[in-house]
Design a protein around this motif. Sequence first.
Motif, PDB file in Angstrom:
ATOM      1  N   GLY A  79     -32.773 -34.735  63.683  1.00  0.00           N
ATOM      2  CA  GLY A  79     -32.037 -35.066  64.886  1.00  0.00           C
ATOM      3  C   GLY A  79     -32.858 -35.707  65.978  1.00  0.00           C
ATOM      4  N   ALA A  80     -34.132 -35.967  65.724  1.00  0.00           N
ATOM      5  CA  ALA A  80     -34.980 -36.630  66.725  1.00  0.00           C
ATOM      6  C   ALA A  80     -34.588 -38.106  66.817  1.00  0.00           C
ATOM      7  N   PRO A  81     -34.961 -38.764  67.925  1.00  0.00           N
ATOM      8  CA  PRO A  81     -34.646 -40.190  68.050  1.00  0.00           C
ATOM      9  C   PRO A  81     -35.193 -40.981  66.868  1.00  0.00           C
ATOM     10  N   ALA A  82     -34.410 -41.958  66.440  1.00  0.00           N
ATOM     11  CA  ALA A  82     -34.828 -42.782  65.320  1.00  0.00           C
ATOM     12  C   ALA A  82     -36.055 -43.602  65.695  1.00  0.00           C
ATOM     13  N   VAL A  83     -36.912 -43.827  64.718  1.00  0.00           N
ATOM     14  CA  VAL A  83     -38.136 -44.613  64.923  1.00  0.00           C
ATOM     15  C   VAL A  83     -38.075 -45.828  64.018  1.00  0.00           C
ATOM     16  N   LEU A  84     -38.332 -46.982  64.586  1.00  0.00           N
ATOM     17  CA  LEU A  84     -38.312 -48.227  63.830  1.00  0.00           C
ATOM     18  C   LEU A  84     -39.741 -48.636  63.511  1.00  0.00           C
TER      19      LEU A  84
END
Length: 336
Positions: free
Chosen positions: A114-119
């Motif tokens: 559920g953590a912010p997505a990382v690109l």
Amino acid sequence: MAPLPASQSNTRKRRHNGFWRRSGIFFTALLALLQASPLLAEPGDAQDLLTRMSKAVRELDYQGSFVYEHDGRIDALRIFHAGGANERERLLSLSGPRSEIVRSGSSITCLRNGAPAVLLPNRIGARLLPLIPDTRGHSFGNLYLLDVGGEDRVAGYRARIVDVAPRDNYRYGYRLWLEEATHLPLRSAIVDSAKRTLEQFMFVALDVGAAPKESDLTPGSATDVTASPAEAPLGRAPLWRVAELPPGFVFAGAQRPAQEPNQAEHLMYTDGLADVSVYVEPRDGNTPSAADRMLKRGVLGIYSHDTGAWKITVLGDVPRVTLERMARSVQAVAAP
């Protein structure tokens, strides 16, 4: 002709049966030797098998579940892969914290708990299937020794074993199990100079040729989240370089960590199979300089070196001698 006496007849039968028993043992042993012999493929075929492997892992449709042994633990994962010109894939954790990685086009998106997505940047040759070297256009030369081993069976498929052994102590080797018909890797292990397994993955269920559905390739969570890039283009020539590269390693590009100061740089080096990242960032003047230290996470090594005003961190799936040599020879190209 008169029949032989019973004693002579029995003797002849014993000799006759003994001959066939010995012959049967001989032919059975010969058959087993031939089945296990690396002579089933000429040593020169190893390069061709690796080329076919790199093509198969990019172009084939497949989906399956595998176990990944690393850093003292075993994880279960599932992968969906759509091959071809518009290559896409998705990797899901089946054990431990829920996480997934989606690769599409020029980007890799990581979602975890559920953590912010990382690109992340999608480097050429990047794969979500672990421990698969990208051998396209790689001549190996004096860096690695190739050998075709015997046969095995993995996830119900017959496999041919290919060994990629380093010729020095600056890199690790691979042992690869390639599916007999398609050459898709079914199992892979990274080994040290003593041929001890350091990390490995192995399919336990696999369907080659099964095209994933669209839902299989789409993130299962946080689909409305805009991923934040982990790195940005450098936008200038690098200010740093590794002056004493280990044999075979060459510069492969540079980027800037997105959350670090503009002076920070990420330099990338490769020998064609092994990749090493060198991070150079300014140190906080209020923090005392730390002694060099080495951390290991499975085959991933992380070596830290302070030069006073700058902190250098080198990481890669290579032995300590490689990381330490590179970290201690970082030099400024021009005054930062």
